[in-house]
Scaffold this active site. Structure first.
Site, PDB file in Angstrom:
ATOM      1  CB  CYS A 131       4.852   0.782  86.333  1.00  0.00           C
ATOM      2  SG  CYS A 131       5.351   0.015  84.801  1.00  0.00           S
ATOM      3  N   GLY A 155       9.310  -2.352  87.186  1.00  0.00           N
ATOM      4  CA  GLY A 155      10.712  -2.731  86.966  1.00  0.00           C
ATOM      5  C   GLY A 155      10.822  -3.610  85.728  1.00  0.00           C
ATOM      6  CE  LYS A 195      12.335  20.218  80.647  1.00  0.00           C
ATOM      7  NZ  LYS A 195      13.526  19.484  80.674  1.00  0.00           N
ATOM      8  CD  GLU A 242      11.243  16.512  78.585  1.00  0.00           C
ATOM      9  OE1 GLU A 242      11.090  15.352  78.991  1.00  0.00           O
ATOM     10  OE2 GLU A 242      11.966  17.324  79.152  1.00  0.00           O
ATOM     11  CE  LYS A 274       9.897  14.384  87.337  1.00  0.00           C
ATOM     12  NZ  LYS A 274      10.317  15.570  86.546  1.00  0.00           N
TER      13      LYS A 274
HETATM   14  C1  AGP Z   1      13.840  15.793  81.523  1.00  0.00           C
HETATM   15  O1  AGP Z   1      12.823  16.755  81.385  1.00  0.00           O
HETATM   16  C2  AGP Z   1      13.332  14.384  81.434  1.00  0.00           C
HETATM   17  N1  AGP Z   1      12.234  14.152  82.297  1.00  0.00           N
HETATM   18  C3  AGP Z   1      14.450  13.360  81.573  1.00  0.00           C
HETATM   19  O2  AGP Z   1      15.469  13.714  80.666  1.00  0.00           O
HETATM   20  C4  AGP Z   1      15.093  13.249  82.974  1.00  0.00           C
HETATM   21  O3  AGP Z   1      15.822  14.410  83.267  1.00  0.00           O
HETATM   22  C5  AGP Z   1      16.041  12.050  82.962  1.00  0.00           C
HETATM   23  O4  AGP Z   1      15.285  10.886  82.696  1.00  0.00           O
HETATM   24  C6  AGP Z   1      16.801  11.875  84.281  1.00  0.00           C
HETATM   25  O5  AGP Z   1      15.883  11.656  85.307  1.00  0.00           O
HETATM   26  P1  AGP Z   1      16.423  11.762  86.828  1.00  0.00           P
HETATM   27  O6  AGP Z   1      16.908  13.163  87.037  1.00  0.00           O
HETATM   28  O7  AGP Z   1      15.237  11.412  87.676  1.00  0.00           O
HETATM   29  O8  AGP Z   1      17.553  10.770  86.981  1.00  0.00           O
END
Ligand code: AGP
Length: 622
Positions: free
Chosen positions: A2, A101, A499, A502, A617
């Site tokens: 969040c 969290g 890609k 998602e 993200k």
């Molecule tokens: C990839 O496009 C996704 N957003 C997701 O797989 C991401 O790569 C994964 O959650 C790892 O995130 P991070 O690199 O911030 O650890």
């Protein structure tokens, strides 16, 4: 994951909180809310959906309150509805908080609190934290059990008591109605940064919500809290020891987090890759001597050169970069390497021989599974290095040493420029280790020369966006796609499938091309899109054979090929030509058309490219 933001200063908090939440919306966007505190009264506004929905229910003109907290949610416990949206207020009505969290022992605490007479309105774990603080606050005590010298002291004490009961990860921003001149922030396992402005303070999950107000920040460490009063703040541990706050310059700029004329952040970040890769490589390659200089791990290079095994651990796209890294370390440095899903590695009780080095790869530096994998590796005595993008992130601070990707904030949920930077960092490291072990200077120099030429080669791929858009348009109605590659392009096939999945929600599967005949070829139906990466590489002839297998069964072939390769044309329904490069660096080029393909497919489907459904993200929960 969040996004939380809080403000205490001289200006009305409402618009500042909303702007801050918009900067953080990529972290989670299924519900949103804010609480303002003025004259010892809370005004709470909460709604399901995006920040735009929250703006509709806010007072116009904005309230004058100069103290407030805000939240944009990615639901972990409880549906995205008004009741479960943050902020949560405790049963006494005195405490309001927002949380990023997970509280792992919330059920036990909730049961106990109910027995103690607390009431609950939501299904969330966060409300347990609010009630726990409210419970201790109602005890009207301080550390020595005597009456409280001030409400603020009582408020701090209640927060410390409550947090010490909680198991889990959290970033919190907390208000107390009896303390209209106090804002408390707490960090444990989820990011929290304090922006220090001129007579104003901002607490946020990341710097993008702070940078337009101040470039001075305190990066809180786990187990620390900050108490902000009118014009000052103090940092301490949860056992009330004072901590000397270190002010740091925030390294991102406002324009880096603006769209700058692009339609989406993902589009901008794909287009940024020539520049972001140059930034990632700059100052780290000494072409004259065929050397690589990675300041953050220079002190570990001897150990790395001698290591018996390298384990790379990550999630999602970062894991795909790790798979490229595995091949690079084995082929260029001749060091045994393997990539592990962090979510599996953390529970597998892994065997790490003496001298094993673990490399954690993460854009956000906050991914819960990767954090847990690092803990496992450290418990087993391994040296843990990081390849991370977000400066000051938890992984960056947990690892023994590391290399920053240096590609600036990546805001689109679908990772693009971070992937190419992760592969570039691993490429540099593999070349340097190879040179220290068996690679000749000439070979190392040649590879580094080719590596620094990659950003320019990406530029020529970006000019084909319209061609790729037409290919997407011709196939976007298809529900199942295959992505196939061999060797260094096998990880890229996985990444291309991810890609597409998602952001366009089209089902896609990435495979080593040779695996087709071991089962998946049964999937081929008439017109089914199969994306092949068939660039000039060691296994080119083999992959032509795989393409023919698909075509013979009516599949539609979309082929990424090397410029000038006319031989490929009879095998392809669509061809995307890209510049040539050596096998090792193919992923840096072949991934770009797949990023663009997925982007256009999502736009054609009318989806929110930067905030795809159900995603966030950075996944800071397990
Ligand atoms: C990839 O496009 C996704 N957003 C997701 O797989 C991401 O790569 C994964 O959650 C790892 O995130 P991070 O690199 O911030 O650890």
């Amino acid at each position: 994951m969040c996004g939380i933001v809080a403000y205490f200063g001289r200006k009305p908090a409402q618009p500042i909180l909303i702007e801050g939440l918009k900067r953080l919306e990529y972290r989670g966007y299924d519900s949103a809310g804010l609480a303002l505190l003025e004259h010892s009264d809370f005004s709470i506004y909460k709604t399901p959906g995006r920040i735009a929905n929250l703006e509709v229910i806010l007072p116009v003109p904005p309230q004058k309150a100069v103290l407030g907290i805000g939240h944009t949610r990615w639901a972990t416990h409880g549906q995205p509805n008004t009741t479960n949206a943050h902020p949560h207020v405790d049963y006494t009505g005195k405490i309001a908080l927002v949380h990023n969290g997970i509280i792992e022992n919330y059920a036990t605490l909730k049961k106990w609190l109910i027995k103690e007479g607390c009431t609950f309105k939501s299904e969330t774990d966060t409300e347990v934290a609010a009630n726990l603080i409210g419970y201790f606050y109602s005890k009207n005590q301080t550390r020595d059990g005597r009456g409280c010298p001030s409400e603020c002291d009582r408020f701090e004490w209640a927060v410390q008591q409550a947090i010490n009961e909680i198991v889990g990860t959290f970033g919190l921003a907390i208000l107390c109605r009896d303390c209209p001149e106090t804002l408390i922030g707490v960090k444990k396992g989820s990011p929290l940064i304090l922006g220090v402005g001129k007579n104003e303070f901002i607490i946020a999950s990341d710097a993008s919500a702070i940078i337009e107000h101040t470039s001075q920040a305190v990066y809180l460490s786990d187990g620390e809290m900050v108490t902000i009063c009118r014009d000052s703040f103090s940092t301490k541990t949860l056992s009330n020891e004072t901590v000397d706050a270190e002010l740091k310059e925030i390294e991102i700029s406002l324009d880096q987090i603006e769209l700058e004329g692009f339609s989406h952040y993902m589009q901008k970040e794909i287009a940024e890759q020539p520049a972001s890769l140059e930034t990632c490589l700059n100052g780290r390659i000494d072409l004259k001597n065929g050397r690589v200089v990675l300041g953050g791990i220079q002190s570990r290079l001897r150990e790395l050169t001698r290591t018996k095994r390298i384990i790379l651990t990550a999630c999602g796209t970062a894991w795909h970069a790790g798979l490229v890294g595995e091949f690079l370390f084995e082929q260029l440095a001749r060091i045994p390497a393997e990539v592990e899903y962090a979510s599996e590695f953390r529970y597998r009780n892994p065997i790490l021989e003496e001298g094993t080095v673990v490399i954690a790869i993460s854009q956000s530096g906050e991914t819960a599974d990767t954090l847990a994998a690092i803990e496992q590796a450290k418990e087993r005595g391994a040296t843990v290095l990081g390849a991370v993008n977000v400066v000051g992130s938890t992984i960056a601070r947990m690892t023994d040493a590391g290399v920053y990707l240096r590609v600036g904030p990546e805001i689109g949920v679908a990772s693009t420029k971070a992937f190419t930077a992760q592969v570039a960092v691993l490429s540099m490291l593999a070349i340097e280790l190879g040179r220290r072990r068996h690679l000749s200077n000439d070979v190392a120099e040649g590879l580094l020369k080719e590596l620094v030429a990659i950003p320019n080669k990406i530029k020529s791929i970006l000019t084909q966006s319209e061609i790729i858009r037409d290919i997407a348009a011709a196939n976007v109605d298809r529900e199942n796609w295959l992505f196939l590659g061999r060797g260094f392009n096998y990880p890229v096939a996985l990444e291309g499938a991810l890609k597409l999945k998602e952001i366009s929600y089209i089902h896609a599967e990435g495979l080593p091309a040779a695996e087709m005949k071991h089962g998946p070829i049964a999937l081929i139906t008439d017109g089914m899109p199969a994306v092949f990466i068939a660039t000039r590489c060691a296994q080119y002839d083999k992959i032509i054979g795989n393409i023919e297998e698909v075509r013979a069964r009516g599949g539609r072939t979309i082929v990424v090929a090397t410029e000038g390769d006319e031989q490929i044309r009879p095998y392809a329904d669509h061809v995307i030509y890209i510049p040539d490069t050596c096998d090792y660096f193919q992923p840096l080029l072949t991934v770009v058309p797949l990023q663009i393909l997925a982007y256009h497919a999502a736009v054609l489907h009318g989806h929110d490219v930067d905030k795809p459904r159900n995603l966030a993200k950075s996944v800071t929960v397990e």
